[in-house]
Write a protein that holds these residues in place. Structure first.
Motif, PDB file in Angstrom:
ATOM      1  N   SER A   1       0.854  -1.192   0.000  1.00 34.11           N
ATOM      2  CA  SER A   1       0.000   0.000   0.000  1.00 34.11           C
ATOM      3  C   SER A   1       0.886   1.236   0.000  1.00 34.11           C
ATOM      4  CB  SER A   1      -0.880  -0.003   1.246  1.00 34.11           C
ATOM      5  OG  SER A   1      -0.069   0.080   2.395  1.00 34.11           O
ATOM      6  N   THR A   2       0.283   2.373  -0.261  1.00 34.07           N
ATOM      7  CA  THR A   2       1.020   3.631  -0.209  1.00 34.07           C
ATOM      8  C   THR A   2       1.629   3.811   1.180  1.00 34.07           C
ATOM      9  OG1 THR A   2      -0.494   4.529  -1.840  1.00 34.07           O
ATOM     10  CG2 THR A   2       0.797   6.117  -0.592  1.00 34.07           C
ATOM     11  N   THR A   3       0.871   3.459   2.205  1.00 36.81           N
ATOM     12  CA  THR A   3       1.351   3.582   3.578  1.00 36.81           C
ATOM     13  C   THR A   3       2.658   2.815   3.774  1.00 36.81           C
ATOM     14  OG1 THR A   3      -0.947   3.742   4.310  1.00 36.81           O
ATOM     15  CG2 THR A   3       0.684   3.193   5.984  1.00 36.81           C
TER      16      THR A   3
ATOM     17  N   THR B   1      -2.209   9.296   6.858  1.00 36.56           N
ATOM     18  CA  THR B   1      -1.300   8.138   6.850  1.00 36.56           C
ATOM     19  C   THR B   1       0.147   8.590   6.695  1.00 36.56           C
ATOM     20  OG1 THR B   1      -1.505   5.795   6.281  1.00 36.56           O
ATOM     21  CG2 THR B   1      -0.989   7.248   4.464  1.00 36.56           C
ATOM     22  N   ASP B   2       0.384   9.639   5.936  1.00 34.52           N
ATOM     23  CA  ASP B   2       1.743  10.151   5.753  1.00 34.52           C
ATOM     24  C   ASP B   2       2.298  10.632   7.102  1.00 34.52           C
ATOM     25  OD1 ASP B   2       0.096  10.380   3.288  1.00 34.52           O
ATOM     26  OD2 ASP B   2       1.968  11.044   2.368  1.00 34.52           O
TER      27      ASP B   2
ATOM     28  N   ASP C   1       4.462  12.284  -2.283  1.00 31.63           N
ATOM     29  CA  ASP C   1       3.282  11.429  -2.353  1.00 31.63           C
ATOM     30  C   ASP C   1       2.411  11.937  -3.508  1.00 31.63           C
ATOM     31  OD1 ASP C   1       0.865  10.096  -2.042  1.00 31.63           O
ATOM     32  OD2 ASP C   1       1.035  10.015   0.147  1.00 31.63           O
TER      33      ASP C   1
ATOM     34  N   THR D   1       2.997  15.877   0.107  1.00 28.43           N
ATOM     35  CA  THR D   1       2.017  15.370  -0.845  1.00 28.43           C
ATOM     36  C   THR D   1       1.847  16.408  -1.954  1.00 28.43           C
ATOM     37  OG1 THR D   1       0.893  14.074   0.837  1.00 28.43           O
ATOM     38  CG2 THR D   1      -0.369  14.627  -1.123  1.00 28.43           C
TER      39      THR D   1
ATOM     40  N   SER E   1      -0.341  10.502  -4.654  1.00 32.80           N
ATOM     41  CA  SER E   1      -1.640   9.819  -4.638  1.00 32.80           C
ATOM     42  C   SER E   1      -2.738  10.618  -5.316  1.00 32.80           C
ATOM     43  CB  SER E   1      -2.059   9.521  -3.200  1.00 32.80           C
ATOM     44  OG  SER E   1      -1.229   8.526  -2.659  1.00 32.80           O
ATOM     45  N   HIS E   2      -2.744  11.932  -5.107  1.00 28.70           N
ATOM     46  CA  HIS E   2      -3.802  12.760  -5.668  1.00 28.70           C
ATOM     47  C   HIS E   2      -3.403  13.458  -6.953  1.00 28.70           C
ATOM     48  CE1 HIS E   2      -7.487  12.607  -3.394  1.00 28.70           C
ATOM     49  NE2 HIS E   2      -6.763  12.347  -2.328  1.00 28.70           N
TER      50      HIS E   2
ATOM     51  N   PHE F   1      -1.830  14.330   4.486  1.00 29.95           N
ATOM     52  CA  PHE F   1      -2.726  13.178   4.589  1.00 29.95           C
ATOM     53  C   PHE F   1      -2.360  12.385   5.854  1.00 29.95           C
ATOM     54  CE2 PHE F   1      -4.381   8.969   3.567  1.00 29.95           C
ATOM     55  CZ  PHE F   1      -5.661   9.299   3.138  1.00 29.95           C
TER      56      PHE F   1
ATOM     57  N   TYR G   1      -4.893  16.520  -0.253  1.00 34.16           N
ATOM     58  CA  TYR G   1      -6.136  15.721  -0.355  1.00 34.16           C
ATOM     59  C   TYR G   1      -7.383  16.520  -0.040  1.00 34.16           C
ATOM     60  CZ  TYR G   1      -6.717  15.094   4.724  1.00 34.16           C
ATOM     61  OH  TYR G   1      -6.941  15.294   6.058  1.00 34.16           O
TER      62      TYR G   1
ATOM     63  N   TYR H   1      -5.463   3.103  -6.801  1.00 33.87           N
ATOM     64  CA  TYR H   1      -6.928   3.006  -6.889  1.00 33.87           C
ATOM     65  C   TYR H   1      -7.632   4.337  -7.098  1.00 33.87           C
ATOM     66  CZ  TYR H   1      -6.237   3.871  -1.846  1.00 33.87           C
ATOM     67  OH  TYR H   1      -5.836   4.373  -0.654  1.00 33.87           O
ATOM     68  N   LYS H   2      -6.880   5.444  -7.159  1.00 31.34           N
ATOM     69  CA  LYS H   2      -7.524   6.750  -7.352  1.00 31.34           C
ATOM     70  C   LYS H   2      -7.600   7.031  -8.850  1.00 31.34           C
ATOM     71  CE  LYS H   2      -6.468   8.182  -2.698  1.00 31.34           C
ATOM     72  NZ  LYS H   2      -5.486   8.705  -1.770  1.00 31.34           N
TER      73      LYS H   2
ATOM     74  N   CYS I   1      -0.888   6.133  -5.255  1.00 31.52           N
ATOM     75  CA  CYS I   1      -1.987   5.190  -5.115  1.00 31.52           C
ATOM     76  C   CYS I   1      -2.379   4.561  -6.442  1.00 31.52           C
ATOM     77  CB  CYS I   1      -3.212   5.988  -4.665  1.00 31.52           C
ATOM     78  SG  CYS I   1      -3.685   5.679  -3.015  1.00 31.52           S
TER      79      CYS I   1
HETATM   80  C1  LIG Z   1      -5.241   8.070  -0.607  1.00 30.51           C
HETATM   81  C2  LIG Z   1      -3.934   8.473  -0.037  1.00 30.51           C
HETATM   82  C3  LIG Z   1      -3.114   7.550   0.611  1.00 30.51           C
HETATM   83  C4  LIG Z   1      -3.630   6.149   0.822  1.00 30.51           C
HETATM   84  O1  LIG Z   1      -2.733   5.289   1.404  1.00 30.51           O
HETATM   85  P1  LIG Z   1      -3.162   3.752   1.570  1.00 30.51           P
HETATM   86  O2  LIG Z   1      -1.967   3.111   2.121  1.00 30.51           O
HETATM   87  O3  LIG Z   1      -3.567   3.266   0.226  1.00 30.51           O
HETATM   88  O4  LIG Z   1      -4.334   3.695   2.483  1.00 30.51           O
HETATM   89  C5  LIG Z   1      -1.884   7.966   1.065  1.00 30.51           C
HETATM   90  N1  LIG Z   1      -1.474   9.248   0.888  1.00 30.51           N
HETATM   91  C6  LIG Z   1      -2.252  10.167   0.280  1.00 30.51           C
HETATM   92  C7  LIG Z   1      -1.757  11.553   0.100  1.00 30.51           C
HETATM   93  C8  LIG Z   1      -3.510   9.810  -0.190  1.00 30.51           C
HETATM   94  O5  LIG Z   1      -4.282  10.712  -0.774  1.00 30.51           O
END
Ligand SMILES: *Cc1c(COP(=O)(O)O)cnc(C)c1O
Length: 413
Positions: free
Chosen positions: A98-100, A129-130, A198, A169, A200-201, A127, A173, A223-224, A221
């Motif tokens: 995963s991104t995490t 998780t970051d 990051d 990021t 992801s977005h 975000f 987000y 899945y986005k 990511c």
């Molecule tokens: C969606 C998103 C994540 C998601 O991390 P997962 O490990 O897939 O849950 C991480 N960082 C950013 C900036 C996001 O927008």
């Protein structure tokens, strides 16, 4: 400025160079999907591929599939499709975990390259998780590392010669605020720090040139905007100049130089493959692999330009047609300053978004008061943006949204 009409939108749709890309997707009827920044929809090819992988590959080949269908090579094949979307070379990317988890691996890897420095710099409100990954890493360092979390407008001041790693990021987000990736990378490198972006977005919605920016590390990511399916694997990028010394802490057999030698001692695979840890998730990777084929047909400059056109139109329509109802725009009105979604705050944001979703306009809510509309150029038309704003206007004007009530909040917003 002339007010926009629905007819203007239809004209824009008629000359949209991406209008045929939409045919690749099968969206449910009655839905205007403004949440592709959170979860992209499946393409027809993705659906077919999942069925094929289960029925034909897994069902018939069983364990032989690792060789006969080259499942073992899937992470590299998928990486090669993501590479052109982010300005990287295929041998600088792995697709795994995963991104995490990839944030953790690359942050550790970067910190080990700056053993004489102790500071990780990131943005307050990044975000979650970051932030959590970095907090956990500092905790595990038992006093060796410090996390410096600064407001967005203080990041440059905080970038000094104690900083080992700048972790940001690209597109925020909540607000979609965009960091100038090249400029920040240069500033970080000028003080001797490394960068971890990051994406992801932004991956799949904006033009990204990691090589041109001389970026060090990045994650994003699947899945986005890449449409790989719920929980799709993530990608991790490490610039090739770091490969010789790069280490990451989750040593596993897939990151070993010879996974099938079954020796006791770990020795890392050459190159970026050392970022792999465990067995590749073949079903999820197959879905992502199929989803990425849509991007082979389109020019990312066209995708990125249409994204900004959609954002411009949505902002303008909401500002003119929904004025006076308590919505506050938090996304930049400058095209260069934002990603591909639009955020407003509203005191009853949660209830408002629930009312929109009940009427088929799917966006999302981010606590405490943000409503987000993702504008994905591959399958969204200008007319749909118009129609979505009409639904929003009606909901606001009739007050047909519940007061925000925590007791009825869904687990996932
Ligand atoms: C969606 C998103 C994540 C998601 O991390 P997962 O490990 O897939 O849950 C991480 N960082 C950013 C900036 C996001 O927008």
């Amino acid at each position: 400025m002339m007010p926009l009409s629905r007819r203007d939108m239809a004209e824009r749709d008629a000359c949209d160079p991406l209008r045929t890309a939409r045919n690749a997707f099968s969206l449910p009827p009655g839905v205007i999907y403004l949440d592709g920044n959170s979860l992209g929809p499946p393409t027809g090819m993705t659906r077919a591929r999942i069925t094929h992988t289960v029925e034909h590959e897994w069902g018939r080949s069983l364990v032989r599939g690792w060789n006969v269908h080259d499942w073992i090579g899937l992470p590299q094949r998928v990486a090669a499709k993501i590479a052109p979307l982010i300005g990287a070379s295929p041998d600088e990317i792995v697709v795994a975990d995963s991104t995490t988890v990839n944030l953790f691996k690359l942050a550790c890897g970067a910190l080990a390259l700056r053993p004489d420095r102790r500071v990780i710099l990131t943005e307050a409100g990044n975000f979650p998780t970051d932030l959590y990954v970095l907090q956990g890493l500092v905790q595990a360092s038992a006093g060796r590392l410090d996390l410096r979390v600064l407001a967005r407008d203080k990041i440059l001041e905080g970038l000094d010669d104690q900083v080992a790693l700048l972790a940001l990021t690209h597109s925020h987000y909540k607000t979609a605020a965009l960091w100038p990736l090249t400029q920040l990378t240069q500033k970080a490198q000028a003080v001797g720090a490394l960068t971890l972006w990051d994406l992801s977005h932004s991956a799949g919605a904006l033009e990204i040139d990691l090589a041109g920016a001389r970026a060090d590390f990045a994650v994003g990511c699947g899945y986005k905007y890449l449409n790989g399916g719920p929980g799709a694997p993530s990608f991790a990028f490490a610039a090739s100049r770091h490969h010789g010394l790069l280490e990451q802490p989750i040593w596993g057999w897939m990151g070993h130089a010879e996974p099938f030698a079954f020796v006791d001692a770990f020795s890392p695979a050459p190159g970026v493959a050392r970022l792999l840890s465990g067995t590749p998730p073949v079903l999820a990777l197959s879905a992502l692999d199929a989803a990425l084929d849509v991007f082979a047909e389109v020019d990312m400059a066209v995708v990125a330009a249409k994204a900004q056109d959609l954002v411009d139109v949505l902002i303008r329509l909401i500002q003119t047609r929904c004025a006076g109802h308590g919505l506050t725009l938090t996304t930049s009105e400058r095209r260069e300053g934002r990603g591909s979604h639009v955020a407003f705050t509203h005191p009853q944001g949660y209830g408002l978004m629930r009312a929109l979703i009940a009427r088929g306009v799917i966006g999302d809510f981010r606590a405490p008061d943000v409503i987000r509309f993702g504008l994905t150029p591959l399958y969204l038309g200008f007319t749909e943006v118009w129609d979505a704003v009409e639904v929003l206007r009606e909901v606001l004007e009739t007050g047909a949204f519940a007061q925000d009530d925590d007791s009825t909040r869904q687990r996932v917003t």
